[in-house]
Design a protein around this motif. Structure first.
Motif, short mmCIF file in Angstrom:
data_model
loop_
_atom_site.label_atom_id
_atom_site.label_comp_id
_atom_site.label_asym_id
_atom_site.label_seq_id
_atom_site.Cartn_x
_atom_site.Cartn_y
_atom_site.Cartn_z
N PRO A 107 -12.14 24.50 16.22
CA PRO A 107 -10.82 24.11 15.73
C PRO A 107 -10.77 23.77 14.25
CG PRO A 107 -11.85 22.22 16.72
CD PRO A 107 -12.79 23.39 16.92
N SER A 108 -9.59 23.97 13.70
CA SER A 108 -9.23 23.41 12.40
C SER A 108 -7.75 23.07 12.49
CB SER A 108 -9.51 24.39 11.26
OG SER A 108 -8.74 25.56 11.41
N ALA A 109 -7.30 22.20 11.62
CA ALA A 109 -5.90 21.78 11.62
C ALA A 109 -5.36 21.81 10.20
CB ALA A 109 -5.74 20.39 12.21
N ARG A 110 -4.15 22.32 10.07
CA ARG A 110 -3.44 22.32 8.78
C ARG A 110 -2.14 21.55 9.00
NH1 ARG A 110 0.21 26.39 7.66
NH2 ARG A 110 -0.88 27.52 9.24
N PHE A 111 -1.90 20.56 8.16
CA PHE A 111 -0.70 19.73 8.28
C PHE A 111 0.43 20.38 7.50
CE2 PHE A 111 -4.17 17.06 9.44
CZ PHE A 111 -3.67 16.38 10.53
N ASN A 112 1.45 20.84 8.21
CA ASN A 112 2.57 21.56 7.61
C ASN A 112 3.64 20.61 7.07
OD1 ASN A 112 1.06 23.36 9.12
ND2 ASN A 112 2.76 24.20 10.23
N GLU A 113 3.89 19.54 7.80
CA GLU A 113 4.93 18.58 7.43
C GLU A 113 4.47 17.20 7.88
OE1 GLU A 113 9.57 17.65 8.62
OE2 GLU A 113 8.83 19.70 8.81
N MET A 161 0.85 -1.18 0.00
CA MET A 161 0.00 0.00 0.00
C MET A 161 0.89 1.24 0.00
SD MET A 161 -2.52 1.38 2.98
CE MET A 161 -3.93 0.50 2.42
N PRO A 162 0.60 2.19 -0.87
CA PRO A 162 1.41 3.41 -0.90
C PRO A 162 1.17 4.28 0.34
CG PRO A 162 -0.19 3.35 -2.73
CD PRO A 162 -0.39 2.13 -1.90
N THR A 163 2.21 4.98 0.74
CA THR A 163 2.09 5.84 1.93
C THR A 163 1.09 6.97 1.72
OG1 THR A 163 4.00 7.17 1.25
CG2 THR A 163 4.41 5.33 2.79
N GLU A 164 0.78 7.32 0.47
CA GLU A 164 -0.21 8.37 0.23
C GLU A 164 -1.56 8.04 0.86
OE1 GLU A 164 1.60 6.99 -2.35
OE2 GLU A 164 3.00 8.65 -2.60
N LYS A 165 -1.91 6.76 0.89
CA LYS A 165 -3.19 6.36 1.51
C LYS A 165 -3.15 6.57 3.02
CE LYS A 165 -4.72 3.28 -2.03
NZ LYS A 165 -5.98 2.69 -2.34
N ILE A 166 -1.99 6.40 3.61
CA ILE A 166 -1.85 6.64 5.05
C ILE A 166 -1.87 8.15 5.31
CG2 ILE A 166 -0.32 6.37 7.05
CD1 ILE A 166 -1.80 3.78 6.01
N THR A 167 -1.19 8.91 4.49
CA THR A 167 -1.21 10.37 4.62
C THR A 167 -2.64 10.90 4.49
OG1 THR A 167 1.03 10.49 3.69
CG2 THR A 167 -0.25 12.53 3.74
N ALA A 168 -3.43 10.30 3.61
CA ALA A 168 -4.82 10.74 3.40
C ALA A 168 -5.69 10.54 4.64
CB ALA A 168 -5.42 10.02 2.20
N LEU A 169 -5.27 9.65 5.55
CA LEU A 169 -6.03 9.47 6.79
C LEU A 169 -6.06 10.76 7.61
CD1 LEU A 169 -4.71 5.94 7.84
CD2 LEU A 169 -6.97 6.49 6.88
N LEU A 170 -5.07 11.60 7.42
CA LEU A 170 -5.04 12.88 8.12
C LEU A 170 -6.15 13.80 7.63
CD1 LEU A 170 -1.19 13.46 8.22
CD2 LEU A 170 -2.66 12.67 10.09
N ASP A 171 -6.50 13.70 6.34
CA ASP A 171 -7.62 14.48 5.82
C ASP A 171 -8.93 14.06 6.49
OD1 ASP A 171 -5.89 15.80 4.07
OD2 ASP A 171 -6.26 14.37 2.45
N ASP A 172 -9.09 12.77 6.71
CA ASP A 172 -10.30 12.28 7.39
C ASP A 172 -10.36 12.83 8.81
OD1 ASP A 172 -10.79 10.77 5.10
OD2 ASP A 172 -9.99 8.92 5.97
N TRP A 173 -9.23 12.81 9.50
CA TRP A 173 -9.18 13.31 10.87
C TRP A 173 -9.47 14.80 10.91
CZ3 TRP A 173 -6.36 16.81 13.69
CH2 TRP A 173 -6.44 16.71 15.07
N SER A 174 -8.86 15.56 10.00
CA SER A 174 -9.06 17.00 9.95
C SER A 174 -10.53 17.34 9.67
CB SER A 174 -8.16 17.62 8.88
OG SER A 174 -8.31 19.01 8.83
N ALA A 175 -11.15 16.62 8.73
CA ALA A 175 -12.56 16.85 8.42
C ALA A 175 -13.44 16.53 9.62
CB ALA A 175 -12.98 16.03 7.21
N ALA A 176 -13.12 15.46 10.34
CA ALA A 176 -13.89 15.10 11.53
C ALA A 176 -13.73 16.17 12.61
CB ALA A 176 -13.46 13.73 12.05
N LEU A 177 -12.52 16.71 12.77
CA LEU A 177 -12.28 17.77 13.74
C LEU A 177 -13.13 18.99 13.40
CD1 LEU A 177 -10.48 18.77 16.17
CD2 LEU A 177 -8.99 19.74 14.41
#
Length: 127
Positions: free
Chosen positions: A62-68, A1-17
């Motif tokens: 709250p909102s979250a922006r992933f910088n790195e 599985m490409p790491t992009e799919k794991i990185t995309a989990l952060l979008d789900d978390w941010s949207a839920a937040l």
């Protein structure tokens, strides 16, 4: 599985937040997850405690922006770590930012990636 799919989990978390629905974000965590939160001294060890933490946090708009982000996968375990910026609001509505370090550890449970460990802490120079 490409790491992009794991990185995309952060979008789900941010949207839920940003949804301001504490149940929606709590559902992303495994039943035995551990949350070491940003704006609380209490470690959260079960879904009810995690939901309470986010219910309180969501009152701050709250909102979250992933910088790195650094993503890694190890079979049924995956990790996202890096730096994010929280935008929160004071009681008077004034916004402020907290720059924080984070680590999300996921486990593949019943074909879904669930957060089993989440650590978030402000950068040393934050107030």
């Amino acid at each position: 599985m490409p790491t992009e799919k794991i990185t995309a989990l952060l979008d789900d978390w941010s949207a839920a937040l940003q949804s301001c629905d504490p149940t929606r974000i709590t559902d992303l965590y495994a039943p035995d997850a551990v949350l070491l939160p940003t704006i609380s001294y209490q470690i959260r060890l079960d879904p009810a405690q995690i939901r309470r933490y986010f219910r309180n946090m969501m009152q701050m708009g709250p909102s979250a922006r992933f910088n790195e982000v650094h993503s890694r996968i190890f079979d049924t375990i995956a990790i996202n770590s890096g730096i994010y910026t929280f935008r929160l609001h004071r009681d008077d509505g004034a916004p402020y930012d907290l720059i924080c370090r984070f680590t999300f550890v996921y486990k593949l449970l019943d074909d879904a990636w669930k957060i089993i460990e989440h650590h978030s802490s402000t950068m040393p120079d934050q107030p």
